[in-house]
Design a protein around this motif. Structure first.
Motif, PDB file in Angstrom:
ATOM      1  N   THR A  61       2.260  -2.696   9.184  1.00 48.07           N
ATOM      2  CA  THR A  61       2.554  -1.307   8.988  1.00 48.07           C
ATOM      3  C   THR A  61       3.911  -1.135   9.188  1.00 48.07           C
ATOM      4  O   THR A  61       4.452  -1.305  10.392  1.00 48.07           O
ATOM      5  CB  THR A  61       1.692  -0.398   9.795  1.00 48.07           C
ATOM      6  OG1 THR A  61       0.459  -0.697   9.479  1.00 48.07           O
ATOM      7  CG2 THR A  61       1.839   1.046   9.525  1.00 48.07           C
ATOM      8  N   ALA A 104       6.709   6.392   2.446  1.00 48.78           N
ATOM      9  CA  ALA A 104       6.509   7.534   1.729  1.00 48.78           C
ATOM     10  C   ALA A 104       6.506   8.611   2.101  1.00 48.78           C
ATOM     11  O   ALA A 104       7.188   9.586   1.237  1.00 48.78           O
ATOM     12  CB  ALA A 104       5.001   7.091   0.899  1.00 48.78           C
ATOM     13  N   GLU A 105       6.142   9.022   3.200  1.00 52.67           N
ATOM     14  CA  GLU A 105       6.275  10.296   3.504  1.00 52.67           C
ATOM     15  C   GLU A 105       7.713  10.548   3.903  1.00 52.67           C
ATOM     16  O   GLU A 105       7.927  11.815   3.795  1.00 52.67           O
ATOM     17  CB  GLU A 105       5.525  10.582   4.938  1.00 52.67           C
ATOM     18  CG  GLU A 105       4.171  10.445   4.851  1.00 52.67           C
ATOM     19  CD  GLU A 105       3.401  11.774   3.861  1.00 52.67           C
ATOM     20  OE1 GLU A 105       3.907  12.612   4.011  1.00 52.67           O
ATOM     21  OE2 GLU A 105       2.473  11.382   3.118  1.00 52.67           O
ATOM     22  N   CYS A 135       0.824  -1.211   0.053  1.00 51.78           N
ATOM     23  CA  CYS A 135       0.041  -0.087  -0.022  1.00 51.78           C
ATOM     24  C   CYS A 135       0.944   1.347  -0.010  1.00 51.78           C
ATOM     25  O   CYS A 135       1.714   1.428   0.672  1.00 51.78           O
ATOM     26  CB  CYS A 135      -0.754   0.037   1.249  1.00 51.78           C
ATOM     27  SG  CYS A 135      -1.832  -1.277   1.194  1.00 51.78           S
ATOM     28  N   ASP A 136       0.588   2.409  -0.794  1.00 51.46           N
ATOM     29  CA  ASP A 136       1.303   3.422  -0.760  1.00 51.46           C
ATOM     30  C   ASP A 136       2.642   3.202  -1.526  1.00 51.46           C
ATOM     31  O   ASP A 136       3.454   4.317  -1.563  1.00 51.46           O
ATOM     32  CB  ASP A 136       1.380   4.185   0.360  1.00 51.46           C
ATOM     33  CG  ASP A 136      -0.206   4.712   0.838  1.00 51.46           C
ATOM     34  OD1 ASP A 136      -0.760   5.050   0.265  1.00 51.46           O
ATOM     35  OD2 ASP A 136      -0.255   4.491   2.213  1.00 51.46           O
ATOM     36  N   LEU A 151       3.011   6.055  -4.252  1.00 45.39           N
ATOM     37  CA  LEU A 151       3.118   7.325  -3.362  1.00 45.39           C
ATOM     38  C   LEU A 151       4.647   7.281  -3.240  1.00 45.39           C
ATOM     39  O   LEU A 151       5.315   8.565  -3.293  1.00 45.39           O
ATOM     40  CB  LEU A 151       2.258   7.637  -2.177  1.00 45.39           C
ATOM     41  CG  LEU A 151       2.437   8.892  -1.541  1.00 45.39           C
ATOM     42  CD1 LEU A 151       2.322  10.103  -2.294  1.00 45.39           C
ATOM     43  CD2 LEU A 151       1.685   8.959  -0.187  1.00 45.39           C
ATOM     44  N   LEU A 152       5.303   6.251  -2.606  1.00 45.26           N
ATOM     45  CA  LEU A 152       6.825   6.358  -2.336  1.00 45.26           C
ATOM     46  C   LEU A 152       7.385   6.356  -3.683  1.00 45.26           C
ATOM     47  O   LEU A 152       8.404   7.505  -3.749  1.00 45.26           O
ATOM     48  CB  LEU A 152       7.065   4.751  -1.827  1.00 45.26           C
ATOM     49  CG  LEU A 152       8.579   4.398  -1.725  1.00 45.26           C
ATOM     50  CD1 LEU A 152       9.205   5.308  -0.763  1.00 45.26           C
ATOM     51  CD2 LEU A 152       8.621   3.037  -1.473  1.00 45.26           C
ATOM     52  N   ARG A 190       2.958   4.085   4.095  1.00 45.84           N
ATOM     53  CA  ARG A 190       2.521   5.426   4.229  1.00 45.84           C
ATOM     54  C   ARG A 190       3.818   6.127   4.764  1.00 45.84           C
ATOM     55  O   ARG A 190       4.319   7.182   4.437  1.00 45.84           O
ATOM     56  CB  ARG A 190       1.281   5.585   4.927  1.00 45.84           C
ATOM     57  CG  ARG A 190       0.912   7.070   5.044  1.00 45.84           C
ATOM     58  CD  ARG A 190       0.974   8.033   4.282  1.00 45.84           C
ATOM     59  NE  ARG A 190      -0.417   7.765   3.380  1.00 45.84           N
ATOM     60  CZ  ARG A 190      -0.977   8.344   2.569  1.00 45.84           C
ATOM     61  NH1 ARG A 190      -0.546   9.481   2.043  1.00 45.84           N
ATOM     62  NH2 ARG A 190      -2.103   7.941   1.656  1.00 45.84           N
ATOM     63  N   SER A 191       4.348   5.787   5.893  1.00 38.83           N
ATOM     64  CA  SER A 191       5.421   6.323   6.613  1.00 38.83           C
ATOM     65  C   SER A 191       6.519   6.474   5.709  1.00 38.83           C
ATOM     66  O   SER A 191       7.443   7.356   5.898  1.00 38.83           O
ATOM     67  CB  SER A 191       5.776   5.813   8.022  1.00 38.83           C
ATOM     68  OG  SER A 191       6.106   4.496   7.830  1.00 38.83           O
ATOM     69  N   ASN A 210       1.939  -1.610   4.767  1.00 35.29           N
ATOM     70  CA  ASN A 210       1.302  -0.155   4.726  1.00 35.29           C
ATOM     71  C   ASN A 210       2.716   0.497   4.771  1.00 35.29           C
ATOM     72  O   ASN A 210       3.457   0.721   5.520  1.00 35.29           O
ATOM     73  CB  ASN A 210       0.590   0.230   5.954  1.00 35.29           C
ATOM     74  CG  ASN A 210       0.097   1.528   5.850  1.00 35.29           C
ATOM     75  OD1 ASN A 210       0.629   2.445   5.115  1.00 35.29           O
ATOM     76  ND2 ASN A 210      -1.074   1.862   6.610  1.00 35.29           N
ATOM     77  N   GLN A 226       6.779   7.986  -6.273  1.00 30.96           N
ATOM     78  CA  GLN A 226       6.412   9.626  -6.626  1.00 30.96           C
ATOM     79  C   GLN A 226       7.121  10.533  -5.759  1.00 30.96           C
ATOM     80  O   GLN A 226       7.735  11.356  -6.254  1.00 30.96           O
ATOM     81  CB  GLN A 226       4.822   9.826  -6.569  1.00 30.96           C
ATOM     82  CG  GLN A 226       4.332  11.160  -6.978  1.00 30.96           C
ATOM     83  CD  GLN A 226       2.998  11.719  -6.895  1.00 30.96           C
ATOM     84  OE1 GLN A 226       2.136  10.666  -6.727  1.00 30.96           O
ATOM     85  NE2 GLN A 226       2.609  12.947  -6.773  1.00 30.96           N
ATOM     86  N   ASN A 227       7.048  10.417  -4.444  1.00 27.88           N
ATOM     87  CA  ASN A 227       7.849  11.245  -3.650  1.00 27.88           C
ATOM     88  C   ASN A 227       9.391  11.208  -3.636  1.00 27.88           C
ATOM     89  O   ASN A 227       9.953  12.140  -3.764  1.00 27.88           O
ATOM     90  CB  ASN A 227       7.569  11.107  -2.169  1.00 27.88           C
ATOM     91  CG  ASN A 227       5.940  11.543  -1.934  1.00 27.88           C
ATOM     92  OD1 ASN A 227       5.469  12.186  -2.617  1.00 27.88           O
ATOM     93  ND2 ASN A 227       5.513  11.121  -0.586  1.00 27.88           N
TER      94      ASN A 227
END
Length: 200
Positions: free
Chosen positions: A133, A99-100, A48-49, A52-53, A96-97, A94, A55-56
């Protein structure tokens, strides 16, 4: 986006050239579809994400696709440490972290690959699916040599290439010295000197 697609392909080629075993391990993990679950690496992993990883990573000049791929390899290694039951066919991860962190990493926050990864303690199962996660702990020290520096360093030139200018200089000098010596001993004065020395 054809440009981004080409950049990803180039990053994969670079990753393969740097470490073939890691490249094979990562591609096998990414291509696993869950049709075989006799080994952990062949379960299907849903990341997941992950878009985004990437892309960033692309938007951050301090990261890029190559480091993002290596981070995915580190994610794979961290996931492999987590216990899985026999009935687990899919693993949802997950990111998300991560990717951020790809967006925030840099000179002030620390190198992207310096961060420590951990699996949050609330990993759980839903039927045949394991859900986990990933958490990111940014580096405590900024500006030190890291794995990322090592990976991004250009390949060292072969020793003969590093020394070739010196060898060329010596070779040219030796050739000039030999030519001068031949011309000297072919002159009449040199021949007369040689005859006198030899007692002729």
């Amino acid at each position: 986006d054809h440009v981004a697609g080409n950049e990803v392909c180039e990053a994969f080629d670079k990753f393969k050239a740097k470490d073939l075993s890691k490249f094979n391990s990562l591609t096998k993990w990414l291509n696993a579809d869950g049709s075989k679950k006799d080994t952990r690496g062949e379960r299907a992993y849903v990341l997941c994400d992950a878009p985004l990883l990437l892309q960033n990573a692309r938007c951050n000049p301090e990261v890029g696709y190559f480091c993002a791929l290596h981070m995915l390899y580190l994610v794979q290694q961290k996931c492999a440490e987590e216990p899985l039951e026999h009935e687990h066919v899919r693993v949802v991860v997950n990111l998300r972290s991560v990717a951020e962190w790809a967006k925030d990493a840099g000179v002030r926050r620390g190198k992207f690959l310096q961060a420590e990864l951990s699996v949050r303690g609330d990993a759980h199962s839903q039927g045949d699916t394991k859900i986990m996660t990933l958490e990111v702990e940014p580096p405590r020290t900024v500006g030190v040599d890291s794995l990322q520096d090592e990976l991004e360093a250009p390949e060292a030139a072969p020793r003969w290439r590093r020394w070739s200018p010196i060898y060329l200089f010596l070779l040219v000098g030796l050739a000039c010295w030999t030519l001068a010596l031949c011309l000297t001993f072919r002159s009449p004065q040199a021949k007369h000197y040689c005859r006198e020395t030899a007692g002729v």
